[in-house]
Design an enzyme around this catalytic site. Structure first.
Site, mmCIF file in Angstrom:
data_model
loop_
_atom_site.group_PDB
_atom_site.id
_atom_site.type_symbol
_atom_site.label_atom_id
_atom_site.label_comp_id
_atom_site.label_asym_id
_atom_site.label_seq_id
_atom_site.Cartn_x
_atom_site.Cartn_y
_atom_site.Cartn_z
ATOM 1 N N ASP A 1 2.107 2.748 3.506
ATOM 2 C CA ASP A 1 1.280 3.937 3.286
ATOM 3 C C ASP A 1 1.181 4.804 4.539
ATOM 4 O O ASP A 1 1.313 6.033 4.475
ATOM 5 C CB ASP A 1 -0.113 3.452 2.872
ATOM 6 C CG ASP A 1 -1.083 4.575 2.614
ATOM 7 O OD1 ASP A 1 -0.886 5.306 1.633
ATOM 8 O OD2 ASP A 1 -2.031 4.732 3.407
ATOM 9 N N THR B 1 -7.993 -2.054 1.411
ATOM 10 C CA THR B 1 -7.432 -3.041 0.479
ATOM 11 C C THR B 1 -8.076 -4.421 0.646
ATOM 12 O O THR B 1 -8.656 -4.942 -0.320
ATOM 13 C CB THR B 1 -5.897 -3.112 0.644
ATOM 14 O OG1 THR B 1 -5.374 -1.808 0.430
ATOM 15 C CG2 THR B 1 -5.270 -4.108 -0.290
ATOM 16 N N ASP C 1 0.855 -1.192 0.000
ATOM 17 C CA ASP C 1 0.000 0.000 0.000
ATOM 18 C C ASP C 1 0.892 1.242 0.000
ATOM 19 O O ASP C 1 1.678 1.453 0.921
ATOM 20 C CB ASP C 1 -0.919 -0.012 1.231
ATOM 21 C CG ASP C 1 -2.076 0.966 1.080
ATOM 22 O OD1 ASP C 1 -1.852 2.089 0.592
ATOM 23 O OD2 ASP C 1 -3.207 0.609 1.455
ATOM 24 N N GLU D 1 -6.154 -8.266 24.887
ATOM 25 C CA GLU D 1 -4.753 -7.869 25.072
ATOM 26 C C GLU D 1 -4.634 -6.562 25.860
ATOM 27 O O GLU D 1 -3.670 -6.372 26.600
ATOM 28 C CB GLU D 1 -4.083 -7.731 23.694
ATOM 29 C CG GLU D 1 -2.580 -7.534 23.743
ATOM 30 C CD GLU D 1 -1.950 -7.540 22.346
ATOM 31 O OE1 GLU D 1 -2.659 -7.804 21.356
ATOM 32 O OE2 GLU D 1 -0.743 -7.268 22.260
ATOM 33 N N HIS E 1 2.284 8.648 5.188
ATOM 34 C CA HIS E 1 1.341 9.700 5.610
ATOM 35 C C HIS E 1 1.894 10.476 6.806
ATOM 36 O O HIS E 1 1.685 11.675 6.935
ATOM 37 C CB HIS E 1 -0.019 9.099 5.966
ATOM 38 C CG HIS E 1 -0.873 8.772 4.773
ATOM 39 N ND1 HIS E 1 -1.160 9.691 3.796
ATOM 40 C CD2 HIS E 1 -1.500 7.630 4.407
ATOM 41 C CE1 HIS E 1 -1.927 9.131 2.875
ATOM 42 N NE2 HIS E 1 -2.142 7.874 3.223
ATOM 43 N N SER F 1 -6.866 4.082 -1.576
ATOM 44 C CA SER F 1 -6.684 2.625 -1.592
ATOM 45 C C SER F 1 -7.977 1.861 -1.865
ATOM 46 O O SER F 1 -7.913 0.699 -2.284
ATOM 47 C CB SER F 1 -6.118 2.155 -0.249
ATOM 48 O OG SER F 1 -4.854 2.720 -0.054
HETATM 49 ZN ZN LIG Z 1 -2.976 6.262 2.117
#
Ligand SMILES: [Zn+2]
Length: 535
Positions: free
Chosen positions: A334, A172, A59, A233, A338, A109
């Site tokens: 990705d 995705t 990505d 968790e 960013h 995406s």
């Molecule tokens: Zn992105």
């Protein structure tokens, strides 16, 4: 003139530091090129049916990211870096995909995943739907759903899986199984009331309902459990709690849907390691409430690497004699970009390349099509005149015209823009290779944007030659489906009897063409007769 004065001693230094001694011998380059030539000449077109397909999707992994990650990978092994060969670099066929969406020059995406998985270009922020659907408008969705190669593969009797480093409901992977006018409708709590009234359904619940997915690995527990349900968790963390308003536990529902089969749900590394792929039909592994951690920040005792998750997925899926389709997403390249944390983005890309190696080890090139590509690029540049072997996360040896150093990697826009007293921050004394370092950018934005140039696609295995050239991104789904004999276009897959009576799968694209003058003549006569009859 100032520039020349600064350059001269640096260039002299470059002559000392660049390359290795063997690279000074022209024979080094000649034999290296001859080796490349021999392998290019020896390349044979593979027209087998792709029993298995693995799509590795980085990505945001534009070409700049691939080059920089390659250098980082070499430098992590104490080499100069530039000459490194990544696993994806060994793929024989390369093409370029045009990534724009129907409504935007630079896409996201969700729209791009709809293109390369479903074979249809769409609008920004929409997934698994055609461009007739408007971003966030539920009422435009009905009847405009499009299906993906994951479903086509399942319908053809193959096993299917998704592996990601983000939440499994993220754009995705979601485009492989869901249809949504908005990529942000992760759980029912994310849908506006109008969308609920109009009958739209959240992405997480579509994961159970649309296609029977054999292996689901990533993050995203909180979209699967009732509101307030404590995370196993992080039981004290309120933001990790279940999000669902409908009080459903999709994990329990998924397990009960698989009754009679061996289905396992795990959320930590110990239980994941205990899953025996030979004895497991279905696996859902969700390692975090949302996205997984960046690989360099991962706790290896709690969460497996993308190589480990890829391996488990392939081991489970490959038991199906009809083969499999697997989507493996390096989803946080990705997110590193960013944040303008180039180190994070590049380490994620290196981790994806390791997963590619694992995929190749576990499959056979004769029957497995492996594709590596990206959905889109980033506003990420690789610039200056750094010496050979300079840290890819380092600085140019030559200062800019504001008498300040600058990094080799920087961004066109993003959070790294800072001007104080008309000057950029002075990087002397700053460790720009630190994992949290934010590279500078020309334009201030809270989050750096995607880039719009073509992305590379690398392919290996059956029909990999179909991926050469420059094409629209939605072609990728069609070419993968053709190779695997799934989806709508399967005329070339019919088993035909050859004269010797040996059944042969006709996958040679040239095999349907007349190969003798007699055949050609018969075809002409037939087509004349047909045209007479049809008129
Ligand atoms: Zn992105």
């Amino acid at each position: 003139m100032f520039g020349v004065c600064v350059l001269c001693p640096l260039l002299a230094l470059a002559a000392v530091t660049s390359g290795s001694v063997e690279e000074e011998n022209p024979e080094f380059w000649r034999s290296q090129a001859q080796n490349t030539l021999h392998s290019a000449l020896a390349r044979k077109i593979n027209t087998n049916v792709a029993k298995n397909t693995i799509l590795f999707l980085g990505d945001g992994m534009g070409v700049t990211t691939i080059t920089a990650a390659r250098i980082l990978k070499g430098q992590l092994q104490n080499r100069s870096g530039e000459e490194t060969v990544m696993n994806m670099d060994t793929f024989p066929y390369v093409g370029l995909a045009k990534v724009y969406s129907v409504d935007f020059q630079i896409p996201d995406s969700a729209a791009t995943a709809t293109a390369y998985l479903c074979g249809v270009k769409a609008n920004l922020n929409t997934l698994g739907v055609s461009a007739a659907v408007r971003n966030g408008v539920c009422r435009s969705q009905k009847g405009n759903e499009v299906t993906s190669i994951l479903k086509w593969a399942k319908d053809a009797g193959k096993s299917v899986g998704i592996v990601t480093t983000t939440r499994v409901q993220h754009a995705t992977p979601a485009a492989s199984y869901a249809h949504s006018a908005s990529r942000t409708w992760y759980s029912d709590a994310d849908l506006p009331s109008s969308a609920v009234t109009e009958g739209c359904v959240d992405i997480a619940s579509q994961m159970l309902k649309n296609t029977d997915i054999d292996v689901i690995i990533g993050g995203g527990r909180k979209y699967m459990t009732p509101k307030g349900f404590p995370d196993p968790e992080y039981p004290e963390d309120l933001s990790a709690q279940g999000q669902r308003n409908d009080n459903r536990s999709l994990i329990d529902e998924w397990l009960s849907m698989k009754e009679g089969k061996v289905a396992r749900y795990v959320w930590n590394k110990r239980d994941f390691d205990a899953v025996d792929p030979e004895k497991t039909d279905y696996l859902m592994a969700l390692f975090e409430p949302g996205d997984l951690r960046f690989d360099v920040e991962r706790d290896p005792s709690m969460d497996p690497s993308i190589s480990e998750t890829t391996e488990k997925a392939v081991q489970i899926l490959k038991k199906n004699p009809n083969g499999f389709f697997l989507l493996v997403e390096g989803g946080r390249i990705d997110q590193g970009h960013h944040d303008s944390r180039a180190s994070m983005a590049l380490h994620e890309a290196v981790a994806l390349d390791e997963a590619v190696a694992r995929g190749l080890e576990l499959t056979n090139e004769e029957e497995t099509l492996t594709v590596v590509t990206a959905d889109h690029s980033h506003a990420f540049t690789f610039n200056g005149y750094p010496f050979r072997g300079n840290s890819i996360l380092g600085k140019s040896p030559i200062f800019a015209s504001d008498f300040l150093p600058y990094t080799t990697l920087m961004y066109g826009n993003g959070p790294g823009h800072k001007i104080v007293n008309n000057k950029r921050p002075d990087l002397r004394g700053v460790d720009t290779a630190d994992k949290d370092y934010v590279q500078q950018s020309a334009v201030p934005l809270d989050t750096e944007t995607h880039g719009g140039e073509d992305v590379a696609l690398l392919a290996r295995g059956p029909m990999a030659h179909l991926f050469q050239g420059v094409y629209e991104q939605n072609y990728i789904a069609h070419a993968m489906a053709y190779a695997a004999c799934v989806g709508a276009n399967q005329q070339h897959c019919a088993v035909t009897a050859v004269p010797e009576g040996i059944p042969k799968t006709s996958t040679d694209p040239g095999s349907s063409a007349p190969d003798t003058p007699l055949c050609a003549m018969t075809t002409v006569i037939l087509s004349v007769l047909m045209s007479v009859l049809l008129h």
